[in-house]
Write an enzyme that holds these catalytic residues in place. Structure first.
Site, short mmCIF file in Angstrom:
data_model
loop_
_atom_site.label_atom_id
_atom_site.label_comp_id
_atom_site.label_asym_id
_atom_site.label_seq_id
_atom_site.Cartn_x
_atom_site.Cartn_y
_atom_site.Cartn_z
N PHE B 7 -13.53 -0.67 9.63
CA PHE B 7 -12.33 -0.33 8.87
C PHE B 7 -11.36 0.51 9.68
CE2 PHE B 7 -15.61 -0.98 5.73
CZ PHE B 7 -14.97 -1.56 4.65
N ASP B 8 -10.08 0.19 9.56
CA ASP B 8 -9.04 1.13 9.92
C ASP B 8 -9.12 2.31 8.94
OD1 ASP B 8 -6.49 2.16 10.98
OD2 ASP B 8 -5.68 1.48 9.06
N ALA B 9 -8.57 3.47 9.33
CA ALA B 9 -8.68 4.66 8.46
C ALA B 9 -7.41 4.89 7.61
CB ALA B 9 -8.97 5.89 9.31
N THR B 12 -5.74 2.44 4.99
CA THR B 12 -6.75 1.45 4.61
C THR B 12 -7.82 2.09 3.73
OG1 THR B 12 -6.31 0.25 6.65
CG2 THR B 12 -8.40 -0.23 5.51
#
Lengths: 220, 220
Positions: B7-9, B12
């Protein structure tokens, strides 16, 4: 004394806000919004593709950015409208002081353009404004297959003029370009046409101007 | 079956619009404008510095972007206000579905975060939201001294999971990050929270979601 004075093109010599009128003609009351997003995405795509290690020429990027902007604003474009907007980039007007300043400055220093624009785009907008006689070089990022602010692009001026960076005076209205040129080692004049706050990610420019007319009186 | 879901942080998992409330408390009616420009400049500075071949850590960039945004909007910040806004980045709330989705997903796949955020920033925002148990890796761009969408950053996931790119499912809400991850070769799910038009500078994502909840039913 500098070996050359090198100009950015779009926003510095040529008025990108000229696009907003073409956009406004097609989409009344949405012209400024469309042209602003179009220009922002055009810049973003140059930076993003360069960072991804990929390359698309500037004309293609300009078209991709227009597609995104028209999609975002829900202003669908037919082929004719798209072509009319794209042509707008080839016929941008020079800022009013440009035809006054360039003849005088070119009698004192070699002048060049160093731009993300493709060779063809640069040639056309310069011709459209009948400025071709004032420049010894039109330097396009195209040959480097990357974009400003990559040092590879600024380096084109070094090779064109056989000069160390501090002997080049670089002139741009774009804060991100000013920062890149400064980091590269040029002497930099920021033509802050829009009275913007300075970018903070690198050291400040050597000079800040309100118009290119002030170039003539700078202690270059 | 993927080897990991990464995951992007910011934007997101963690709600960057959470910043607009902190900004709004300090500058009533200007909060959204300030937080939006701040976030935009934060991204721009990562791309520009990376392209210039320079490096500043993400915490410093976040601060520089805040300075520029407050200068642009003529909203001067004293040291205390600045600190309060910066701390906001460490205490961003997770989106509501995140604490529901991560436990279920982490029972099926190894999960990781791959972000431009510094190691310290990532550690703090994950801890603040008590999500640390769901991730096998918090991968920060910091060790590469460049930023997404550089392939060097996406490559961190390859090395962490000993996987070929097409065995990583990457999830991001940021269109530019989706494009970079797609170009790198990941399988990509775009969580299009804000119903944006797709970016046009690379091929489309494999999946487009409205919320991370849809991840559970995807044929990963």
């Amino acid at each position: 004394m500098p070996k050359a004075v090198v100009f950015d093109a779009y926003g510095t010599l040529f008025d990108v806000q000229g696009l907003s009128q073409v956009c406004e003609d097609l989409f009344p009351s949405r012209g400024a919004t469309l042209s602003e997003l179009w220009r922002r995405k055009q810049l973003e795509y140059t930076w993003l593709l360069a960072l991804m290690g990929q390359y698309q020429d500037f004309w293609t990027i300009t078209r991709l950015a227009l597609h995104h902007a028209s999609g975002t604003l829900k202003l669908p474009l037919d082929a004719g409208q798209q072509e009319r907007l794209m042509q707008g980039f080839l016929t941008l007007p020079a800022y009013p002081e440009v035809p006054v300043v360039l003849p005088r400055l070119s009698s004192r220093y070699p002048l060049a353009i160093l731009s993300n624009g493709s060779e063809e785009m640069l040639g056309k907008v310069v011709q459209h404004n009948r400025l071709q006689n004032y420049f010894t070089h039109l330097l396009s990022a195209e040959s480097t297959r990357t974009y400003k602010p990559s040092p590879k692009v600024y380096d084109l001026a070094i090779r064109a003029f056989f000069a160390v960076p501090e002997k080049i005076v670089f002139v741009s209205s774009n804060g991100w370009d000013v920062a890149g040129a400064r980091a590269f080692g040029f002497k930099v004049a920021w033509c802050n046409r829009w009275s913007l706050a300075p970018e903070t990610h690198t050291s400040e420019p050597d000079w800040t101007l309100e118009s290119l007319e002030e170039l003539e009186s700078l202690p270059l």
